[in-house]
Scaffold this motif. Structure first.
Motif, PDB file in Angstrom:
ATOM      1  N   VAL A 278       0.845  -1.199   0.000  1.00  0.00           N
ATOM      2  CA  VAL A 278       0.000   0.000   0.000  1.00  0.00           C
ATOM      3  C   VAL A 278       0.879   1.247   0.000  1.00  0.00           C
ATOM      4  O   VAL A 278       0.664   2.194  -0.762  1.00  0.00           O
ATOM      5  CB  VAL A 278      -0.944  -0.021   1.230  1.00  0.00           C
ATOM      6  N   TYR A 279       1.918   1.208   0.846  1.00  0.00           N
ATOM      7  CA  TYR A 279       2.838   2.345   0.939  1.00  0.00           C
ATOM      8  C   TYR A 279       3.525   2.603  -0.408  1.00  0.00           C
ATOM      9  O   TYR A 279       3.623   3.747  -0.866  1.00  0.00           O
ATOM     10  CB  TYR A 279       3.877   2.063   2.022  1.00  0.00           C
ATOM     11  N   ALA A 280       3.984   1.529  -1.060  1.00  0.00           N
ATOM     12  CA  ALA A 280       4.708   1.677  -2.324  1.00  0.00           C
ATOM     13  C   ALA A 280       3.799   2.248  -3.404  1.00  0.00           C
ATOM     14  O   ALA A 280       4.210   3.112  -4.186  1.00  0.00           O
ATOM     15  CB  ALA A 280       5.268   0.330  -2.762  1.00  0.00           C
ATOM     16  N   TYR A 281       2.562   1.794  -3.442  1.00  0.00           N
ATOM     17  CA  TYR A 281       1.629   2.335  -4.430  1.00  0.00           C
ATOM     18  C   TYR A 281       1.434   3.827  -4.174  1.00  0.00           C
ATOM     19  O   TYR A 281       1.463   4.649  -5.113  1.00  0.00           O
ATOM     20  CB  TYR A 281       0.284   1.587  -4.372  1.00  0.00           C
ATOM     21  N   GLY A 282       1.274   4.185  -2.908  1.00  0.00           N
ATOM     22  CA  GLY A 282       1.124   5.592  -2.541  1.00  0.00           C
ATOM     23  C   GLY A 282       2.340   6.412  -2.947  1.00  0.00           C
ATOM     24  O   GLY A 282       2.217   7.532  -3.457  1.00  0.00           O
ATOM     25  N   THR A 283       3.520   5.853  -2.752  1.00  0.00           N
ATOM     26  CA  THR A 283       4.753   6.551  -3.121  1.00  0.00           C
ATOM     27  C   THR A 283       4.791   6.823  -4.625  1.00  0.00           C
ATOM     28  O   THR A 283       5.087   7.937  -5.072  1.00  0.00           O
ATOM     29  CB  THR A 283       5.993   5.706  -2.731  1.00  0.00           C
ATOM     30  N   LEU A 284       4.481   5.798  -5.424  1.00  0.00           N
ATOM     31  CA  LEU A 284       4.506   5.959  -6.885  1.00  0.00           C
ATOM     32  C   LEU A 284       3.505   7.018  -7.322  1.00  0.00           C
ATOM     33  O   LEU A 284       3.788   7.848  -8.192  1.00  0.00           O
ATOM     34  CB  LEU A 284       4.189   4.625  -7.577  1.00  0.00           C
ATOM     35  N   LEU A 285       2.337   7.017  -6.693  1.00  0.00           N
ATOM     36  CA  LEU A 285       1.312   8.012  -7.029  1.00  0.00           C
ATOM     37  C   LEU A 285       1.781   9.412  -6.618  1.00  0.00           C
ATOM     38  O   LEU A 285       1.696  10.361  -7.397  1.00  0.00           O
ATOM     39  CB  LEU A 285       0.003   7.648  -6.320  1.00  0.00           C
ATOM     40  N   GLY A 286       2.302   9.496  -5.401  1.00  0.00           N
ATOM     41  CA  GLY A 286       2.770  10.781  -4.874  1.00  0.00           C
ATOM     42  C   GLY A 286       3.879  11.389  -5.721  1.00  0.00           C
ATOM     43  O   GLY A 286       3.982  12.607  -5.864  1.00  0.00           O
ATOM     44  N   GLU A 287       4.711  10.529  -6.295  1.00  0.00           N
ATOM     45  CA  GLU A 287       5.831  11.025  -7.120  1.00  0.00           C
ATOM     46  C   GLU A 287       5.428  11.199  -8.577  1.00  0.00           C
ATOM     47  O   GLU A 287       6.266  11.497  -9.425  1.00  0.00           O
ATOM     48  CB  GLU A 287       7.010  10.044  -7.035  1.00  0.00           C
ATOM     49  N   GLY A 288       4.158  10.987  -8.868  1.00  0.00           N
ATOM     50  CA  GLY A 288       3.672  11.181 -10.238  1.00  0.00           C
ATOM     51  C   GLY A 288       4.129  10.102 -11.213  1.00  0.00           C
ATOM     52  O   GLY A 288       4.055  10.278 -12.429  1.00  0.00           O
ATOM     53  N   LYS A 289       4.580   8.963 -10.698  1.00  0.00           N
ATOM     54  CA  LYS A 289       5.052   7.885 -11.575  1.00  0.00           C
ATOM     55  C   LYS A 289       3.878   7.091 -12.152  1.00  0.00           C
ATOM     56  O   LYS A 289       4.010   6.440 -13.186  1.00  0.00           O
ATOM     57  CB  LYS A 289       5.965   6.934 -10.794  1.00  0.00           C
ATOM     58  N   ILE A 290       2.761   7.103 -11.440  1.00  0.00           N
ATOM     59  CA  ILE A 290       1.557   6.441 -11.939  1.00  0.00           C
ATOM     60  C   ILE A 290       0.371   7.391 -11.774  1.00  0.00           C
ATOM     61  O   ILE A 290       0.434   8.333 -10.986  1.00  0.00           O
ATOM     62  CB  ILE A 290       1.250   5.110 -11.188  1.00  0.00           C
ATOM     63  N   ALA A 291      -0.689   7.095 -12.524  1.00  0.00           N
ATOM     64  CA  ALA A 291      -1.893   7.917 -12.411  1.00  0.00           C
ATOM     65  C   ALA A 291      -2.817   7.298 -11.369  1.00  0.00           C
ATOM     66  O   ALA A 291      -2.684   6.117 -11.030  1.00  0.00           O
ATOM     67  CB  ALA A 291      -2.594   7.978 -13.764  1.00  0.00           C
ATOM     68  N   ARG A 292      -3.760   8.087 -10.884  1.00  0.00           N
ATOM     69  CA  ARG A 292      -4.725   7.584  -9.902  1.00  0.00           C
ATOM     70  C   ARG A 292      -5.480   6.390 -10.489  1.00  0.00           C
ATOM     71  O   ARG A 292      -5.948   6.440 -11.616  1.00  0.00           O
ATOM     72  CB  ARG A 292      -5.701   8.711  -9.579  1.00  0.00           C
ATOM     73  N   GLY A 293      -5.535   5.302  -9.724  1.00  0.00           N
ATOM     74  CA  GLY A 293      -6.273   4.123 -10.185  1.00  0.00           C
ATOM     75  C   GLY A 293      -5.511   3.238 -11.146  1.00  0.00           C
ATOM     76  O   GLY A 293      -5.992   2.167 -11.525  1.00  0.00           O
ATOM     77  N   GLU A 294      -4.319   3.681 -11.574  1.00  0.00           N
ATOM     78  CA  GLU A 294      -3.547   2.878 -12.522  1.00  0.00           C
ATOM     79  C   GLU A 294      -3.161   1.527 -11.902  1.00  0.00           C
ATOM     80  O   GLU A 294      -2.725   1.464 -10.761  1.00  0.00           O
ATOM     81  CB  GLU A 294      -2.282   3.638 -12.948  1.00  0.00           C
ATOM     82  N   VAL A 295      -3.335   0.492 -12.709  1.00  0.00           N
ATOM     83  CA  VAL A 295      -3.035  -0.853 -12.214  1.00  0.00           C
ATOM     84  C   VAL A 295      -1.533  -1.131 -12.294  1.00  0.00           C
ATOM     85  O   VAL A 295      -0.870  -0.777 -13.271  1.00  0.00           O
ATOM     86  CB  VAL A 295      -3.830  -1.897 -13.036  1.00  0.00           C
ATOM     87  N   VAL A 296      -1.011  -1.735 -11.241  1.00  0.00           N
ATOM     88  CA  VAL A 296       0.413  -2.070 -11.173  1.00  0.00           C
ATOM     89  C   VAL A 296       0.554  -3.573 -10.918  1.00  0.00           C
ATOM     90  O   VAL A 296      -0.158  -4.128 -10.073  1.00  0.00           O
ATOM     91  CB  VAL A 296       1.072  -1.277 -10.011  1.00  0.00           C
ATOM     92  N   ASN A 297       1.445  -4.228 -11.653  1.00  0.00           N
ATOM     93  CA  ASN A 297       1.724  -5.642 -11.372  1.00  0.00           C
ATOM     94  C   ASN A 297       2.774  -5.759 -10.267  1.00  0.00           C
ATOM     95  O   ASN A 297       3.569  -4.847 -10.067  1.00  0.00           O
ATOM     96  CB  ASN A 297       2.250  -6.357 -12.621  1.00  0.00           C
ATOM     97  N   VAL A 298       2.776  -6.896  -9.604  1.00  0.00           N
ATOM     98  CA  VAL A 298       3.737  -7.122  -8.519  1.00  0.00           C
ATOM     99  C   VAL A 298       4.431  -8.467  -8.739  1.00  0.00           C
ATOM    100  O   VAL A 298       3.768  -9.468  -9.004  1.00  0.00           O
ATOM    101  CB  VAL A 298       3.010  -7.134  -7.149  1.00  0.00           C
ATOM    102  N   VAL A 299       5.757  -8.464  -8.652  1.00  0.00           N
ATOM    103  CA  VAL A 299       6.524  -9.710  -8.774  1.00  0.00           C
ATOM    104  C   VAL A 299       7.162 -10.022  -7.424  1.00  0.00           C
ATOM    105  O   VAL A 299       7.772  -9.146  -6.810  1.00  0.00           O
ATOM    106  CB  VAL A 299       7.669  -9.592  -9.811  1.00  0.00           C
ATOM    107  N   VAL A 300       7.017 -11.255  -6.955  1.00  0.00           N
ATOM    108  CA  VAL A 300       7.534 -11.606  -5.631  1.00  0.00           C
ATOM    109  C   VAL A 300       8.378 -12.883  -5.696  1.00  0.00           C
ATOM    110  O   VAL A 300       7.893 -13.925  -6.139  1.00  0.00           O
ATOM    111  CB  VAL A 300       6.376 -11.815  -4.628  1.00  0.00           C
ATOM    112  N   PRO A 301       9.640 -12.797  -5.236  1.00  0.00           N
ATOM    113  CA  PRO A 301      10.451 -14.016  -5.143  1.00  0.00           C
ATOM    114  C   PRO A 301       9.923 -14.859  -3.993  1.00  0.00           C
ATOM    115  O   PRO A 301       9.920 -14.416  -2.845  1.00  0.00           O
ATOM    116  CB  PRO A 301      11.857 -13.491  -4.855  1.00  0.00           C
ATOM    117  N   THR A 302       9.462 -16.050  -4.297  1.00  0.00           N
ATOM    118  CA  THR A 302       8.603 -16.747  -3.344  1.00  0.00           C
ATOM    119  C   THR A 302       9.197 -18.045  -2.802  1.00  0.00           C
ATOM    120  O   THR A 302       9.824 -18.806  -3.537  1.00  0.00           O
ATOM    121  CB  THR A 302       7.247 -17.025  -4.023  1.00  0.00           C
ATOM    122  N   GLY A 303       8.974 -18.253  -1.501  1.00  0.00           N
ATOM    123  CA  GLY A 303       9.359 -19.499  -0.844  1.00  0.00           C
ATOM    124  C   GLY A 303       8.159 -20.074  -0.124  1.00  0.00           C
ATOM    125  O   GLY A 303       7.464 -20.950  -0.620  1.00  0.00           O
ATOM    126  N   ASN A 304       7.873 -19.506   1.045  1.00  0.00           N
ATOM    127  CA  ASN A 304       6.767 -19.983   1.865  1.00  0.00           C
ATOM    128  C   ASN A 304       5.418 -19.366   1.494  1.00  0.00           C
ATOM    129  O   ASN A 304       4.417 -19.607   2.136  1.00  0.00           O
ATOM    130  CB  ASN A 304       7.085 -19.687   3.323  1.00  0.00           C
TER     131      ASN A 304
END
Ligand code: PLP
Length: 496
Positions: free
Chosen positions: A242-268
């Motif tokens: 949530v924080y990261a999405y807010g940061t990207l929006l706050g810095e103007g890197k994404i538009a309001r409501g813009e969808v962002v994909n997430v990649v996670v290196p996964t174990g458990n």
């Protein structure tokens, strides 16, 4: 609205968040799941103006509904403070057309700190709220990262003690050094003669030992777990998405409501499940891209619908993802089974017995949010080198698995949605492997030789958490046989 927690396997009633945190695992062996996923009640523009602690509060208050505002804010303030080496707590770095969410700025330079720095406070607050007078003793078996993060989190936290068992010859030199130098009046670190499975089975036995539990109770102690299945670890992990999405929006890197994909290196499957929960809370997340190393049990699962742990266990350069049973997947299974605990219990029983299970076509069709793939050791190395050579950005081996999988995803699908990659460890935690991938030669066997070489080649500052290990005195030299773990615990607690 109050959120209560019940077992994925259905037995037992609903409990409050604080009770679920104290218990860790549900009594029937299932995992606690929230009875509904609450929606974010702040709009994202407001969140974009908040710092990490404020955002964490806005997320966690919705899940931990029996905590008061003062209790929760106190936990958050004590966790996310100057023990992180950056004011932002989780900075974002831009490279190779993606945003790397750096989750490794805490005291043990891996993402486990995001949850384990707050869990001790959630746990002691939960004990107080439920009139638990016993001292909580955290018992953990570790293959490296969790042990140190739990030690750092619980050290000198009043009302708690922590005992960590690690395989004496089964962790990296830096990881061992991190653990045996741990300070604190309430900590014990023991190397066992055996592998991680021996340590893990020994710990499970101690948790199930009724005689020991009774003896501990008489002396004012009780066990709890800092394992990644505890909802007190899962909920804090939702916050950084949530924080990261807010940061990207706050810095103007994404538009309001813009969808962002997430990649996670996964174990458990804990970290990616947290991203899934963030999406269900209403955060505009598109695909959840699950990246595996050569232990690609999850890739096979997403492709075929069959989860099969019967395979060779591969030792890779991303050891925190060398896992064949992804415990937190049970929470997703429960959900795609339509919250059917009978079905979940049956599938988990099959996993426990035959080591595999197959989900129905209907369940499979509910996995549309996810995409799974994996990276080989060679692909992972190539990714580290490419990012360094083309972008001057140094990533660790786990993050590189995710980055390589992201590359495959883009090639395979043509999807150009903006993407965040969870960066789960500092390259200095796995300096030897990172140096090898970058093609840098170094001489000597010392623990800090690859660290210094990586610093010379990359110019990236060595984190304080690594620097201080050079001179930190070794405080724990205890070793034991796997069969002696109970005696060690009794001795530490003075039960003789
Ligand atoms: C624990 C860990 C992972 C895996 O996270 P899960 O939540 O278990 O899927 C990935 N990278 C690093 C560095 C870790 O320590």
């Amino acid at each position: 609205m109050e959120v209560l927690y019940g077992s994925t396997r259905g037995k037992g009633g609903k409990v409050t968040a604080s009770q679920a945190i104290l218990q860790g695992l549900a009594p029937d062996g299932g995992l606690f799941v929230p009875d509904h996923i609450p929606a974010l009640d702040r709009n994202i523009e407001e969140i974009a103006k908040m710092d990490y602690r404020q955002t964490a509060y806005e997320v966690m208050k919705l899940f931990l509904t029996d905590f008061t505002e003062a209790e929760l804010k106190n936990c958050i303030d004590r966790a996310y403070d100057s023990k992180f080496d950056t004011e932002e707590i989780v900075p974002l770095a831009e490279a190779a057309g993606a945003y790397y969410l750096e989750l490794f700025h805490g005291p043990t330079i891996a993402f486990k700190d995001m949850a384990l720095s707050i869990l001790p406070y959630l746990m002691t607050t939960s004990a107080r709220k439920n009139n638990v007078k016993n001292k909580i003793v955290i018992l953990t078996a570790t293959s490296g990262d969790t042990g140190k993060a739990a030690l750092a989190g619980f050290a000198d936290v009043e009302g708690t003690g922590i005992i960590v068992f690690y395989p004496k010859n089964g962790v990296s030199p830096i990881q061992e050094r991190q653990m045996v130098t741990q300070k604190g009046e309430n900590v014990l670190v023991v190397g066992i003669h055996g592998n991680f499975d021996d340590a893990q089975s020994g710990v499970k036995k101690l948790f199930a030992d009724r005689e020991l539990a009774a003896e501990m109770e008489k002396n004012g102690y009780q066990f709890s777990s800092a394992n990644s299945i505890n909802i007190g670890r899962l909920v804090p992990q939702i916050c950084y998405y949530v924080y990261a999405y807010g940061t990207l929006l706050g810095e103007g890197k994404i538009a309001r409501g813009e969808v962002v994909n997430v990649v996670v290196p996964t174990g458990n499957f804990g970290n990616i499940l947290a991203a899934f929960y963030a999406k269900k809370m209403g955060l505009p997340i598109g695909k959840l891209i699950c990246a595996s190393n050569e232990n690609k049990v999850l890739f096979d699962f997403f492709r075929t619908g069959t989860y099969d742990r019967n395979r060779e266990f591969v030792l890779t350069a991303s050891p925190s993802m060398d896992i064949l049973i992804s415990s937190n997947l049970e929470r997703l299974i429960y959900r795609i089974a339509g919250n059917d605990s009978g079905e979940t219990a049956e599938l988990m029983g099959a996993l426990n017995g035959a080591g595999k299970y197959e989900i129905t076509e209907e369940m499979k069709s509910a996995l549309g949010d996810f995409y799974g793939n994996y990276a080989t050791e060679a692909e992972t190395e190539a990714e580290i080198r490419r990012l360094y050579e083309e972008w001057g950005y140094v990533i660790d081996t786990h993050t590189a698995v995710a980055s390589a999988v992201y590359r495959k995803y883009r090639e395979e699908t043509g999807d150009r949605t903006r993407t965040m990659i969870a960066s789960t460890a500092s390259p200095y935690k796995f300096a030897g492997s990172v140096m090898k991938a970058m093609g840098g030669a170094y001489e000597g066997e010392g623990v800090f030789t690859p660290v210094d070489a990586l610093n010379r080649v990359s110019g990236v500052e060595i984190p304080g958490a690594v620097e201080e290990l050079r001179t930190a005195p070794v405080l724990h030299e205890r070793q034991c046989e796997a069969g002696e773990m109970k005696d060690v615990v009794r001795g530490f607690l003075g039960l003789q």
